[in-house]
Each structure stands twice: as structure tokens, then as C-alpha cells.
Design a protein around this motif. Structure first.
Motif, PDB file in Angstrom:
ATOM      1  N   GLU A 323      50.993  30.303  22.686  1.00 32.52           N
ATOM      2  CA  GLU A 323      51.652  28.901  23.313  1.00 32.52           C
ATOM      3  C   GLU A 323      51.131  28.487  22.619  1.00 32.52           C
ATOM      4  OE1 GLU A 323      50.020  27.388  26.619  1.00 32.52           O
ATOM      5  OE2 GLU A 323      49.157  29.988  27.510  1.00 32.52           O
ATOM      6  N   ALA A 324      50.698  27.730  21.347  1.00 36.04           N
ATOM      7  CA  ALA A 324      50.943  26.951  19.520  1.00 36.04           C
ATOM      8  C   ALA A 324      52.641  27.433  19.332  1.00 36.04           C
ATOM      9  CB  ALA A 324      50.444  27.226  19.157  1.00 36.04           C
ATOM     10  N   ALA A 325      52.710  28.423  19.622  1.00 38.71           N
ATOM     11  CA  ALA A 325      54.054  28.614  19.248  1.00 38.71           C
ATOM     12  C   ALA A 325      55.337  28.507  19.763  1.00 38.71           C
ATOM     13  CB  ALA A 325      54.256  30.237  18.958  1.00 38.71           C
ATOM     14  N   GLY A 326      54.839  27.827  21.360  1.00 38.76           N
ATOM     15  CA  GLY A 326      56.072  27.607  21.723  1.00 38.76           C
ATOM     16  C   GLY A 326      56.770  28.183  23.366  1.00 38.76           C
ATOM     17  N   GLY A 327      55.844  29.163  23.242  1.00 36.26           N
ATOM     18  CA  GLY A 327      55.449  30.220  24.352  1.00 36.26           C
ATOM     19  C   GLY A 327      54.476  29.894  24.956  1.00 36.26           C
ATOM     20  N   SER A 328      54.651  31.537  26.487  1.00 39.02           N
ATOM     21  CA  SER A 328      53.235  30.529  27.633  1.00 39.02           C
ATOM     22  C   SER A 328      52.755  32.034  27.821  1.00 39.02           C
ATOM     23  CB  SER A 328      54.826  30.810  29.540  1.00 39.02           C
ATOM     24  OG  SER A 328      55.176  29.728  29.285  1.00 39.02           O
ATOM     25  N   SER A 329      52.165  31.730  28.464  1.00 44.18           N
ATOM     26  CA  SER A 329      50.917  33.385  28.996  1.00 44.18           C
ATOM     27  C   SER A 329      50.638  32.455  30.373  1.00 44.18           C
ATOM     28  CB  SER A 329      49.787  33.235  28.418  1.00 44.18           C
ATOM     29  OG  SER A 329      48.778  31.315  28.429  1.00 44.18           O
ATOM     30  N   THR A 330      50.063  33.937  31.130  1.00 45.06           N
ATOM     31  CA  THR A 330      49.965  33.796  32.334  1.00 45.06           C
ATOM     32  C   THR A 330      48.547  34.294  32.683  1.00 45.06           C
ATOM     33  OG1 THR A 330      50.570  33.002  34.278  1.00 45.06           O
ATOM     34  CG2 THR A 330      51.761  34.421  33.493  1.00 45.06           C
ATOM     35  N   THR A 331      47.778  34.466  33.478  1.00 43.34           N
ATOM     36  CA  THR A 331      46.969  35.294  34.465  1.00 43.34           C
ATOM     37  C   THR A 331      48.069  35.736  35.886  1.00 43.34           C
ATOM     38  OG1 THR A 331      45.692  33.516  35.752  1.00 43.34           O
ATOM     39  CG2 THR A 331      44.475  34.515  33.182  1.00 43.34           C
ATOM     40  N   GLY A 332      48.821  35.302  36.199  1.00 45.88           N
ATOM     41  CA  GLY A 332      49.321  35.363  37.435  1.00 45.88           C
ATOM     42  C   GLY A 332      49.336  33.824  38.416  1.00 45.88           C
ATOM     43  N   GLN A 333      48.096  33.218  38.230  1.00 46.06           N
ATOM     44  CA  GLN A 333      47.416  32.408  38.385  1.00 46.06           C
ATOM     45  C   GLN A 333      48.092  30.342  37.997  1.00 46.06           C
ATOM     46  OE1 GLN A 333      45.559  35.217  39.275  1.00 46.06           O
ATOM     47  NE2 GLN A 333      46.764  35.331  41.234  1.00 46.06           N
ATOM     48  N   SER A 354      57.360  35.295  25.301  1.00 45.98           N
ATOM     49  CA  SER A 354      58.875  34.269  26.126  1.00 45.98           C
ATOM     50  C   SER A 354      58.646  33.997  27.281  1.00 45.98           C
ATOM     51  CB  SER A 354      60.452  34.397  24.992  1.00 45.98           C
ATOM     52  OG  SER A 354      60.232  34.715  24.562  1.00 45.98           O
ATOM     53  N   SER A 355      58.933  32.445  27.514  1.00 45.00           N
ATOM     54  CA  SER A 355      58.436  31.851  28.549  1.00 45.00           C
ATOM     55  C   SER A 355      59.082  31.956  29.903  1.00 45.00           C
ATOM     56  CB  SER A 355      59.135  30.091  29.319  1.00 45.00           C
ATOM     57  OG  SER A 355      60.466  29.524  28.797  1.00 45.00           O
ATOM     58  N   GLN A 356      60.481  32.873  30.257  1.00 49.67           N
ATOM     59  CA  GLN A 356      61.385  32.840  30.772  1.00 49.67           C
ATOM     60  C   GLN A 356      60.895  34.437  31.383  1.00 49.67           C
ATOM     61  OE1 GLN A 356      65.694  32.756  30.942  1.00 49.67           O
ATOM     62  NE2 GLN A 356      65.764  34.989  31.323  1.00 49.67           N
ATOM     63  N   LEU A 357      60.679  35.385  30.672  1.00 47.53           N
ATOM     64  CA  LEU A 357      59.833  36.811  30.662  1.00 47.53           C
ATOM     65  C   LEU A 357      58.615  36.722  31.241  1.00 47.53           C
ATOM     66  CD1 LEU A 357      61.572  39.099  28.220  1.00 47.53           C
ATOM     67  CD2 LEU A 357      62.431  38.400  30.133  1.00 47.53           C
ATOM     68  N   VAL A 358      57.543  35.281  30.726  1.00 47.93           N
ATOM     69  CA  VAL A 358      56.469  35.267  31.102  1.00 47.93           C
ATOM     70  C   VAL A 358      56.528  34.572  32.498  1.00 47.93           C
ATOM     71  CG1 VAL A 358      54.023  33.993  31.632  1.00 47.93           C
ATOM     72  CG2 VAL A 358      55.881  35.288  29.226  1.00 47.93           C
ATOM     73  N   GLU A 359      57.320  34.090  32.875  1.00 48.41           N
ATOM     74  CA  GLU A 359      57.737  33.853  34.273  1.00 48.41           C
ATOM     75  C   GLU A 359      58.544  34.802  35.526  1.00 48.41           C
ATOM     76  OE1 GLU A 359      60.333  30.354  34.874  1.00 48.41           O
ATOM     77  OE2 GLU A 359      59.028  29.103  33.524  1.00 48.41           O
TER      78      GLU A 359
END
Length: 368
Positions: A323-333, A354-359
Motif C-alpha cells: 500500500e505504501a507503494a500505491g497498491g491495494s490489499s483486501t481481506t474481502g471486507q 495492483s488496485s484494479q486486480l485486487v478489486e
């Protein structure tokens, strides 16, 4: 390395911890390359019941010893010894996975070490966003160290410096209100935790993968390469993860047998001619995202293939870096960094990159 941390404008205590981390990673690299420690089973198990390799035990012991010699480390815990151990210093608690991926060492695959650096005492009762910094090392053809730390002059740097002062004065480094764990066990509303408050804020995909307080705005990710003489050189500064990609690492793939959303997601990426990059080691697979500047590591679960990755030792530190590099993370919630840590044995689903793929992964992440 000491000169670099000093010139980066880091608070003195955090600079000392990061310098210590760099030093012990160099030592671990030497241990692994020398072959002086067997990669066979030690005959023992850790507190979680996992069989331990001799190299797990040796590296774990080495890191504890070096952290104990750092004047800014007041406590440490590891995946091999999860109960927090008090240490002589004052300022930070370091939690670490000494050798992530040790089970694939027999194939001579790359493995890694993961560090989460927390201001003050135990991380239990806080969420991953309250880490002061996080780091990981990759031991492959080269030894690489990557860390996420506050940018000089940022609000994050000021908060870390203030926390250092409180701890040095004998007080606890209080977590911000956004990351307190409330009485019902949820993260508070500002921390985008789960529960009714989170639902009231909306369930759009972006809000389930990130927080309005973007780490990218206040933190920087740097990559260092270990030289032959044991010194470090800055290889790349201010690493970034692009929002789109066609590279994927599908972990816990057995979950796709019962998680139809995960099976469909993998089929979708294959049909879109995505490039598969998966080794079975979380650190090298996550590092590949930063090495290429994009990609996704996806680890959902199912009724027959439950979550195995530990929140405090693996998921929270690596999510902090991404996330500090501009990516995203998720647990699903919500973002992994907004998941409250209740015990050191907490397990978590995780998708990051990459945020689009995480979504795109959300249906699979929410399916179990």
C-alpha cells in the motif's frame, strides 16, 4: 545503511531499528548461502503446531539475538516464538517471520524474511496501519531488502517521532483512534473496520480494498541490494505499483475446488492471457509485483481450504509495503491494514497488488 537512514530524515529510534534489520538480513543471507545449517526437520514444532526446520530455528534465534542488541527494540515476537519477549531497548516492538517459504528451500527456491515494526509495545489490539515501518528480505540469486518507511517531513514521520518521545518518557505509544479495537472486537469506524459502521459507509469496491488515508502519500518504499562485501547499496528508490496489470499469482489454489468465484476468477485471468508467476513462497511472489511494477497475489479460502497466512507476521507487514507503494490489499471486507489484530495466531485471507486486480478479486475473497 546508517548514513542512508540518517539522511532520510527518520526518527533516530526507527533509523536504528531499520539499520539493525539490514544488518541481520546480511547475516541470514550468509547462513543460507554457506549451507552451514540443515534444511531438514528439527524434530520440534512451534507454538502453532507447525513442524520446524533446523534452519527456521537457527534464523529465528539469530534475529532475536540481534534485535536484543538494538537499543530501540523493547520487544519481539516471531512466527516460531509468538509470545512477545521483552528486550532491553525502548521504542519499538518487532514481529517477524524468520524464514517465509522455508518448505520450498529443498528445491532451492527463493525464500524471505518479513518484519513488522510497531511503535511501543504489543501490536495486539491494533490494526496494521499503525505500524511505523515494515520490511522484507528476499534470498535468491541476489539478496534484496525492501522496506516501507515514513517520508521525510511527512505527517507519518512526525507521528512516529512523537510516539518515540512518548515511549522514551515512559508512556505507551498510543495508537491513533482509527485503529483502536472496540469492545465488540471490530475496528472503529474511522478505521474502516467490519460491521454495521463499515456497511453504512458504503460497500463500493475501492472502499473494501483501501483506506482514505493513503500510505502512498506519507510513506516511501525503497529497495536495497546486498554487495559481496556485506554492505548495502540503494538499488531503487520510491517504488510504485501501477493500478493495472496482466500478471497474477494464484495462491491456495486448492480453494478453487469449493470456491466457485475463485475458480471463475482464475479462468478469467487465463482467458485474458495473463502471465502466471507463482513459486509457492509469499515473499518472492509479492516481491515480483514490486520488481515488475504491477501484478497481484491472491489468496482466498474455502470451506475445505481455510486461510493459513498469519495476519501479524505475514499479511500486515507485506500489505503495508504494497500500500505504501500505491497498491491495494483486501481481506474481502476491508484493507488488510484495517483488520484488528486480536491474537498473534490470527489467520487471514489476503489479496494485494495492483488496485484494479485486487478489486476484481473481491467476489472470490468474499465467497468463503
Amino acid at each position: 545503511m546508517e548514513e542512508y537512514t540518517r539522511e532520510s530524515g527518520l526518527p533516530a529510534g526507527l533509523a536504528s531499528v531499520l539499520t539493525c534489520v539490514a544488518s541481520v538480513v546480511s547475516e541470514v543471507s550468509n547462513v543460507l548461502r554457506s549451507g552451514s545449517v540443515s534444511s531438514g526437520y528439527s524434530g520440534g514444532t512451534n507454538a502453532f503446531g507447525d513442524n520446524q526446520l533446523e534452519v527456521d530455528v537457527a534464523v529465528d534465534r539469530l534475529i532475536f539475538e540481534r534485535l536484543a542488541s538494538c537499543s530501540a527494540v523493547q520487544g519481539a515476537a516471531s512466527e516460531e516464538q509468538p509470545e512477545l519477549k521483552p528486550l532491553p531497548g525502548r521504542g519499538y516492538t518487532v514481529v517477524f517471520d524468520p524464514l517465509d517459504g522455508s518448505s520450498i528451500m529443498g528445491a532451492n527456491f527463493a525464500v524471505g524474511t518479513i518484519f513488522g515494526i510497531w511503535p511501543g509495545g504489543s501490536p495486539v489490539g491494533r490494526a496494521g496501519r499503525r505500524q511505523a515501518a515494515a520490511a522484507y528480505a528476499v534470498y535468491g540469486p541476489q539478496t534484496i531488502l525492501v522496506w516501507a518507511r515514513p517520508k521525510a517531513g511527512s505527517t507519518a514521520a512526525a507521528e512516529v517521532a512523537a510516539a518515540e518521545e512518548r515511549v522514551q518518557a515512559g508512556a505507551e505509544a498510543e495508537p491513533g483512534p482509527a485503529e483502536h479495537v472496540e469492545a465488540n472486537g471490530e475496528a472503529s469506524a474511522d478505521g474502516r473496520g467490519s460491521g454495521p459502521d463499515a456497511e453504512a459507509r458504503g460497500s463500493d469496491a475501492a472502499s473494501l480494498c483501501s483506506c482514505s488515508a493513503r500510505l502512498r502519500d506519507t510513506h516511501q518504499v525503497d529497495e536495497f541490494l546486498l554487495n559481496a562485501d556485506g554492505t548495502w547499496r540503494l538499488n531503487r528508490a520510491d517504488l510504485a505499483v501501477a493500478p493495472v496489470s496482466k500478471i497474477f499469482a494464484p495462491a491456495n489454489l486448492r480453494a478453487a475446488a469449493a470456491n466457485e468465484e475463485y475458480a471463475e476468477l482464475v479462468r478469467k485471468w487465463i482467458e485474458a492471457n495473463f502471465t502466471l508467476r507463482y513459486t509457492g513462497g509469499m515473499v518472492p511472489d509479492v516481491h515480483h509485483i514490486l520488481a515488475k511494477g504491477s501484478g497481484v497475489f491472491c489468496n482466498p479460502c474455502s470451506s475445505t481450504a481455510p486461510a493459513k497466512l498469519r495476519l501479524v507476521f505475514e499479511c500486515a507487514p507485506l500489505s503495508f509495503v504494497l500500500e505504501a507503494a500505491g497498491g491495494s490489499s483486501t481481506t474481502g471486507q476491508h484493507s488488510v491494514l484495517d483488520e484488528p489484530i486480536r491474537t498473534t495466531n490470527d489467520r487471514s485471507k489476503i489479496c494485494l497488488g495492483s488496485s484494479q486486480l485486487v478489486e476484481e478479486s473481491l467476489p472470490a475473497m468474499q465467497a468463503a
